[in-house]
Design a protein around this motif. Sequence first.
Motif, PDB file in Angstrom:
ATOM      1  N   ASN A 164      -2.511  -0.347  -6.777  1.00 41.73           N
ATOM      2  CA  ASN A 164      -2.802   0.287  -8.069  1.00 41.73           C
ATOM      3  C   ASN A 164      -3.578  -0.660  -8.975  1.00 41.73           C
ATOM      4  O   ASN A 164      -4.513  -0.234  -9.678  1.00 41.73           O
ATOM      5  N   THR A 170      -7.105  -0.710  -7.822  1.00 43.32           N
ATOM      6  CA  THR A 170      -7.785   0.528  -8.222  1.00 43.32           C
ATOM      7  C   THR A 170      -8.193   0.494  -9.691  1.00 43.32           C
ATOM      8  O   THR A 170      -9.297   0.910 -10.051  1.00 43.32           O
ATOM      9  N   GLU A 227      -8.942   5.647  -5.639  1.00 42.53           N
ATOM     10  CA  GLU A 227      -7.746   5.465  -4.802  1.00 42.53           C
ATOM     11  C   GLU A 227      -8.099   5.551  -3.321  1.00 42.53           C
ATOM     12  O   GLU A 227      -7.601   4.770  -2.506  1.00 42.53           O
ATOM     13  N   ILE A 284      -1.914   6.761  -5.092  1.00 42.29           N
ATOM     14  CA  ILE A 284      -2.030   5.810  -3.991  1.00 42.29           C
ATOM     15  C   ILE A 284      -1.080   6.165  -2.838  1.00 42.29           C
ATOM     16  O   ILE A 284      -1.483   6.190  -1.665  1.00 42.29           O
TER      17      ILE A 284
END
Length: 281
Positions: A8, A11, A38, A216
């Motif tokens: 995360n 991303t 993602e 994700i």
Amino acid sequence: MSDIQQLNNFTTQVRRDILRMVHAVNSGHPGGSLGCAEFFTVLYQHLMNRKPGFDMDGIEEDVFFLSNGHISPVFYSVLARSGYFPVSELATFRKLNSRLQGHPTTHEGLPGVRMASGSLGQGLSVAIGAAQAKKLNNDNHLVYTLCGDGELQEGQNWEAIMYASAKKVDNLIATIDYNGQQIDGSTDDVLSLGNLKAKFEAFDWQVLEIKDGNNIEAVIAGMEEAKALTGKGKPICVLLHTVMGNGVDFMMHTHAWHGKAPNDEQLATGLAQNAETLGDY
């Protein structure tokens, strides 16, 4: 820190890169890039079997082809942050003599790029050829490709879809960025795609859907399921439901940011919604 949190964070940094790259040259395609952050993170940081370094042949490793090449900002950011070239080079995006052109090109020798794009609708055909080459070379690794849903309005795709099932190209995973938007509006308004799942199944593909393509964990689960289905006689299609502009509230759920750069104020707003996690270039 958990693996999911690390992905995360990766991303989020990619989203910052996208915004800054497009803003710096007042040109590019942030909407689809943000929506696919993602997917690219999972692909390069979790899923694909990659060798150190880069060569065009991609023998004995998984390979990826980006068909909807206008979302190059997300591709370049993830490639750089996955070690293919210096992150600092992101600052050259779309500039004269840069290796990071608006659509990826091969003549500049940018590591990670195996196919030039520009005329949409051709990436699936290239990926099928690469997948068949792997079979001929007794290479058991996989070929991945990403196409836009609007891109499926191009006829060449349907020839390729028919061919892949007829030739049992079962080492191929074709993901469709299913955001329902294209440059002129929604795909339903421009030229409806109908029931994509039923269409791919009618062409004898194995089809699965990732309902939340901006989560994700959902992307990991869906892509790992797709990987498990390879080698069983059918090509695999993943319908990846994403939100164009995801992660920047004023860019979401609209085609307006398909190919439009944010101004200074809009950049600041977008960056405020995506914390710096890995260091800006």
